[in-house]
Design a protein around this motif. Structure first.
Motif, PDB file in Angstrom:
ATOM      1  N   SER A  73       0.846  -1.189   0.000  1.00  0.00           N
ATOM      2  CA  SER A  73       0.000   0.000   0.000  1.00  0.00           C
ATOM      3  C   SER A  73       0.885   1.244   0.000  1.00  0.00           C
ATOM      4  CB  SER A  73      -0.937   0.020   1.214  1.00  0.00           C
ATOM      5  OG  SER A  73      -0.190   0.025   2.420  1.00  0.00           O
ATOM      6  N   GLN A  74       0.344   2.342  -0.521  1.00  0.00           N
ATOM      7  CA  GLN A  74       1.091   3.603  -0.584  1.00  0.00           C
ATOM      8  C   GLN A  74       0.983   4.322   0.751  1.00  0.00           C
ATOM      9  OE1 GLN A  74       0.699   6.074  -4.198  1.00  0.00           O
ATOM     10  NE2 GLN A  74       0.302   7.799  -2.868  1.00  0.00           N
ATOM     11  N   ALA A  75       2.135   4.691   1.325  1.00  0.00           N
ATOM     12  CA  ALA A  75       2.164   5.361   2.621  1.00  0.00           C
ATOM     13  C   ALA A  75       2.472   6.844   2.500  1.00  0.00           C
ATOM     14  CB  ALA A  75       3.199   4.691   3.532  1.00  0.00           C
ATOM     15  N   LEU A  76       3.117   7.264   1.409  1.00  0.00           N
ATOM     16  CA  LEU A  76       3.497   8.665   1.258  1.00  0.00           C
ATOM     17  C   LEU A  76       3.752   8.969  -0.207  1.00  0.00           C
ATOM     18  CD1 LEU A  76       4.449  11.436   2.528  1.00  0.00           C
ATOM     19  CD2 LEU A  76       6.756  10.456   2.522  1.00  0.00           C
ATOM     20  N   ALA A  77       3.309  10.151  -0.651  1.00  0.00           N
ATOM     21  CA  ALA A  77       3.648  10.679  -1.975  1.00  0.00           C
ATOM     22  C   ALA A  77       4.172  12.092  -1.778  1.00  0.00           C
ATOM     23  CB  ALA A  77       2.429  10.673  -2.902  1.00  0.00           C
ATOM     24  N   CYS A  78       5.313  12.392  -2.380  1.00  0.00           N
ATOM     25  CA  CYS A  78       5.943  13.696  -2.193  1.00  0.00           C
ATOM     26  C   CYS A  78       6.547  14.147  -3.517  1.00  0.00           C
ATOM     27  CB  CYS A  78       7.024  13.615  -1.123  1.00  0.00           C
ATOM     28  SG  CYS A  78       7.950  15.147  -0.853  1.00  0.00           S
ATOM     29  N   GLN A  79       6.244  15.363  -3.934  1.00  0.00           N
ATOM     30  CA  GLN A  79       6.822  15.909  -5.164  1.00  0.00           C
ATOM     31  C   GLN A  79       8.009  16.794  -4.812  1.00  0.00           C
ATOM     32  OE1 GLN A  79       4.178  17.069  -8.324  1.00  0.00           O
ATOM     33  NE2 GLN A  79       5.458  18.825  -8.887  1.00  0.00           N
ATOM     34  N   ALA A  80       9.155  16.453  -5.389  1.00  0.00           N
ATOM     35  CA  ALA A  80      10.374  17.211  -5.113  1.00  0.00           C
ATOM     36  C   ALA A  80      10.277  18.613  -5.700  1.00  0.00           C
ATOM     37  CB  ALA A  80      11.585  16.482  -5.695  1.00  0.00           C
ATOM     38  N   GLU A  81      10.938  19.547  -5.061  1.00  0.00           N
ATOM     39  CA  GLU A  81      10.946  20.914  -5.559  1.00  0.00           C
ATOM     40  C   GLU A  81      11.770  21.009  -6.840  1.00  0.00           C
ATOM     41  OE1 GLU A  81      12.238  23.674  -2.645  1.00  0.00           O
ATOM     42  OE2 GLU A  81      10.649  23.198  -1.202  1.00  0.00           O
ATOM     43  N   GLY A  82      11.339  21.890  -7.729  1.00  0.00           N
ATOM     44  CA  GLY A  82      12.083  22.122  -8.949  1.00  0.00           C
ATOM     45  C   GLY A  82      11.657  21.216 -10.086  1.00  0.00           C
ATOM     46  N   PRO A  83      12.310  21.336 -11.249  1.00  0.00           N
ATOM     47  CA  PRO A  83      11.962  20.538 -12.428  1.00  0.00           C
ATOM     48  C   PRO A  83      12.552  19.129 -12.357  1.00  0.00           C
ATOM     49  CG  PRO A  83      13.805  21.977 -12.922  1.00  0.00           C
ATOM     50  CD  PRO A  83      13.397  22.291 -11.506  1.00  0.00           C
ATOM     51  N   GLY A  84      12.419  18.375 -13.440  1.00  0.00           N
ATOM     52  CA  GLY A  84      12.998  17.045 -13.507  1.00  0.00           C
ATOM     53  C   GLY A  84      14.517  17.104 -13.454  1.00  0.00           C
ATOM     54  N   ILE A  85      15.156  16.003 -13.059  1.00  0.00           N
ATOM     55  CA  ILE A  85      16.605  16.019 -12.879  1.00  0.00           C
ATOM     56  C   ILE A  85      17.346  16.253 -14.186  1.00  0.00           C
ATOM     57  CG2 ILE A  85      16.504  14.573 -10.813  1.00  0.00           C
ATOM     58  CD1 ILE A  85      17.405  12.208 -12.527  1.00  0.00           C
ATOM     59  N   SER A  86      16.716  15.980 -15.328  1.00  0.00           N
ATOM     60  CA  SER A  86      17.383  16.215 -16.617  1.00  0.00           C
ATOM     61  C   SER A  86      17.569  17.692 -16.897  1.00  0.00           C
ATOM     62  CB  SER A  86      16.577  15.566 -17.750  1.00  0.00           C
ATOM     63  OG  SER A  86      15.263  16.100 -17.809  1.00  0.00           O
ATOM     64  N   SER A  87      16.928  18.565 -16.112  1.00  0.00           N
ATOM     65  CA  SER A  87      17.052  20.002 -16.323  1.00  0.00           C
ATOM     66  C   SER A  87      18.289  20.597 -15.652  1.00  0.00           C
ATOM     67  CB  SER A  87      15.801  20.720 -15.777  1.00  0.00           C
ATOM     68  OG  SER A  87      14.623  20.244 -16.388  1.00  0.00           O
TER      69      SER A  87
END
Length: 458
Positions: A73-87
């Protein structure tokens, strides 16, 4: 009046019997408590390094798995700050630093004693695939910085690498079928069971740089390069999966604008997909930096281009169709576009569409919608009759339906588990029977001794 010696001995024997019974009861209850308490929970961390942003997901599952696969089961979802790492090509160190915030949230959730045993993986998708094609050394430096940050964290770091397009699509297929209960379901009798295979659905992901199609066809998969095989909860699955790099929404829009630039010689381009009255000046150099744009900037072209909206849906569809090579599949029932093999569609499909949540992208809604229609109808082969079988979702059952959950489910097959609950119950039954037998035997001996003392034979 004092007790006789027989009565005294009898009192001692009865006390010993009571103590024996009480001890047996305590041992019984202690072991029962350890059996009935929830099994230890295991955790895993997966970073989804997409083309536009990076997300972290924490998953958990009971240590006693079902047929070697975890009930996750999913316990946490978090969006990192900034764009994708390819940027982060100009400063790769920032790619690693951008992950720290979400990583700290994950570590705060997971018990500290389990940090060292928590598998952690970063999978990079289409954005980093494109960067690897364009400049492999830049991509390697970004991966090195990401790995440096994650390897310093107190987790079981499994690596940071490119996720193959085949795997991205196939893991997404696992995810959606799992959350819909098509791989494992809990029955009214209190047992886990495999549902009928007819309940399986297909997964279609429309990302920023690529799009993936995955499903279980009605017949054999004739192209081995599009076949992914899994064993989940004791059942085997063969999934068709293919990823179309450069056919994600962002790259399609870039390619479309680049074609319009090629046909413009006045520094002004009329965009049929932009609404009438729209006018903006855009820099040209970034447009031609993408490996998906196979033409170079026109010689002598200005650094900036003025784009005006024409608001012509018919011309917009025609311009989008030119980005696909449909002629390569003429007369072939098992082919989509650009000569790619695909079995005939079967069953229902769940489609995940990624859209930037910002009003500045309103200009692209018309082009995005017509691109989706062209891809689904003329590319993948859906029709007016099969259109009702498509559901557009970003989540199902409160869980994100990308590739990360499917990856973790598959990974649990390789993570050792404790003894299954059924085996624990069997061991408990044997132990309990032994304790009861000892208690009864001791009680019988004490009882016999008491009888002999009180009523001795002549």
């Amino acid at each position: 009046m004092g007790l006789s010696w027989k009565e005294g001995v009898l009192t001692i024997l009865l006390g010993a019997a009571a103590a024996s019974g009480l001890t047996t009861l305590i041992l019984f209850l202690v072991e029962a408590t350890s059996i009935l308490l929830p099994a230890d929970t295991k955790f895993g961390i997966v970073f989804d390094a997409g083309s536009s942003h990076t997300s972290l997901f924490v998953y958990k599952w009971p240590a006693d798995k079902e047929n070697n696969t975890g009930v996750v089961s999913q316990a946490l979802a978090c969006q990192a700050e900034g764009p994708g790492i390819s940027s982060y090509t100009s400063d790769p160190a920032l790619a690693g630093e951008s992950l720290r915030g979400c990583l700290e949230e994950a570590l705060a959730l997971i018990p500290e004693a389990q940090h060292r045993e928590t598998p952690t993986f970063l999978g990079a998708t289409a954005g980093m695939r494109l960067l690897s094609q364009k400049n492999s050394s830049q991509a390697e430096r970004i991966f090195a910085e990401v790995a440096r940050v994650l390897s310093q964290s107190p987790v079981d770091f499994q690596g940071a690498s490119l996720l193959a397009g085949l795997d991205e699509g196939a893991f997404a297929w696992i995810t959606i079928n799992y959350v819909l209960g098509s791989l494992l379901t809990y029955t009214f009798s209190g047992e886990w069971a495999r549902p009928p295979e007819a309940t399986l659905v297909g997964a279609l992901d429309m990302g920023g740089a690529s799009t993936q199609m995955s499903f279980v066809p009605g017949g054999p998969i004739l192209d081995a390069s599009t076949k992914a095989s899994f064993i989940l909860y004791g059942s085997s699955y063969s999934v068709y999966s293919h990823s179309y790099l450069c056919f994600g929404r962002d790259e399609v829009l870039n390619r479309l604008l680049a074609r319009l630039v090629q046909g413009s010689h006045s520094g002004l381009a009329r965009h049929p997909c932009y609404h009438s009255g729209y006018r903006a000046t855009v820099p040209l150099a970034p447009l031609f930096e993408s490996p998906c744009v196979h033409t170079s900037m026109p010689p002598g072209a200005a650094q900036n281009l003025t784009v005006e909206g024409a608001g012509n849906p018919g011309a917009c569809v025609s311009a989008i169709r030119e980005l696909f090579n449909f002629s390569s599949c003429e007369g072939q029932a098992d082919c989509t576009f650009d000569g790619v093999y695909q079995p005939l569609l079967q069953g229902r499909f769940y489609v995940e569409v990624s859209y930037p949540e910002h009003t500045s992208w309103l200009r692209d809604y018309c082009a995005s919608g017509l691109y989706i229609l062209t891809l689904l109808l003329e590319g993948y082969g859906f029709s007016e009759e099969t259109w009702p079988s498509i559901e557009f979702r970003r989540q199902a059952g409160g869980t994100d339906i990308g590739w990360t959950l499917g990856y973790m489910l598959n990974l649990t097959n390789m993570i050792p588990a404790k003894a299954p609950a059924m085996k624990q119950a069997e061991n408990y039954g044997i132990w309990a029977a032994g304790i009861v037998l000892v208690g009864l035997t001791l009680g019988a001996i004490l009882g016999a001794a008491a009888v002999q003392l009180l009523w001795p034979r002549d």
